[in-house]
Design an enzyme around this catalytic site. Structure first.
Site, mmCIF file in Angstrom:
data_model
loop_
_atom_site.group_PDB
_atom_site.id
_atom_site.type_symbol
_atom_site.label_atom_id
_atom_site.label_comp_id
_atom_site.label_asym_id
_atom_site.label_seq_id
_atom_site.Cartn_x
_atom_site.Cartn_y
_atom_site.Cartn_z
ATOM 1 N N UNK A 50 -27.643 -15.087 -4.150
ATOM 2 C CA UNK A 50 -26.647 -14.883 -3.094
ATOM 3 C C UNK A 50 -27.321 -14.300 -1.849
ATOM 4 O O UNK A 50 -28.384 -13.682 -1.935
ATOM 5 C CB UNK A 50 -25.560 -13.941 -3.601
ATOM 6 N N GLN B 64 -24.588 -19.766 -7.487
ATOM 7 C CA GLN B 64 -25.677 -18.886 -7.080
ATOM 8 C C GLN B 64 -26.217 -18.016 -8.215
ATOM 9 O O GLN B 64 -27.031 -17.125 -7.982
ATOM 10 C CB GLN B 64 -25.214 -18.035 -5.895
ATOM 11 N N TRP C 78 -15.659 -13.885 -4.413
ATOM 12 C CA TRP C 78 -17.083 -14.240 -4.241
ATOM 13 C C TRP C 78 -17.924 -13.275 -5.067
ATOM 14 O O TRP C 78 -17.397 -12.389 -5.751
ATOM 15 C CB TRP C 78 -17.483 -14.184 -2.765
#
Length: 205
Positions: free
Chosen positions: A52, A87, A165
């Site tokens: 990330u 990710q 996220w």
């Protein structure tokens, strides 16, 4: 309330409202780790990813908090998740090397407990995260935080309380009750004042 939320609500109503009912398998393998063994500790729980844009920032800040506040009763817990932009696409056995040599790199080693990869949203969400999302439906710093880009939504059903996220944070008090949720934009290190408050409460209990 979507069906998954109704189901989680029913489960939460029937169970103790603490994280002590849950367990997770450590990244290093072995038997599931019971969170009930952390009674009396302040917990900082984050869904993490090694590729990330904020991996370096958040991992190093998680290490810093664990190093400085761990002796006083803080326990940082990281849960790798590949649901956000893919990710965390490494295998469980590859994650530590990715952290050591790529991001953050430079020989970095987490000093806090990491668990096996899991999902935090959807039908296959880890029970701990289903519970955390039910108790704390939105981040305290951004109640409107949502995953709004359809191409990144890889889970079903989609619920209002979904994690949006990588590196959302959940702070849990020394009694095992979730206290506050923070968005990915809230710096891990800036949670320190809230951690200090909970550590002080635990010391005076």
């Amino acid at each position: 309330m979507c069906a998954a939320q109704r189901s989680a609500a029913a489960l939460a109503a029937a169970a103790p409202r603490t994280v002590y009912a849950f367990s997770a398998r450590p990244l290093a393998g072995g038997e599931p780790f019971n969170l009930s063994s952390l009674r009396g500790k302040v917990l900082l729980i984050e869904n993490v990813a090694s590729l990330u844009g904020t991996t370096v920032r958040d991992y190093t800040q998680m290490n810093d908090l664990q190093r400085r506040l761990g002796p006083r009763g803080l326990v940082v817990l990281g849960f790798p998740c590949n649901q956000f932009g893919h990710q965390e696409n490494a295998k469980n056995e590859e994650i530590l090397n990715c952290l050591k040599y790529v991001r953050p790199g430079g020989g970095f080693e987490p000093n806090f407990m990491l668990f096996e990869k899991c999902e935090v949203n959807g039908e296959k969400a880890h029970p701990l995260f289903a519970f955390l999302r039910e108790v704390l439906p939105t981040p305290s710093d951004d109640a409107t935080a949502l995953m709004t880009d359809p191409k990144f939504i890889t889970w079903s059903p989609v619920c209002r309380n979904d994690v949006s996220w990588n590196f959302e944070k959940f702070l849990v008090g020394p009694d095992g009750v979730p206290v506050r949720r923070y968005s990915r934009r809230f710096l891990t290190i800036d949670i320190e004042p809230d951690i200090e408050t909970l550590l002080s409460q635990g010391a005076s209990a």
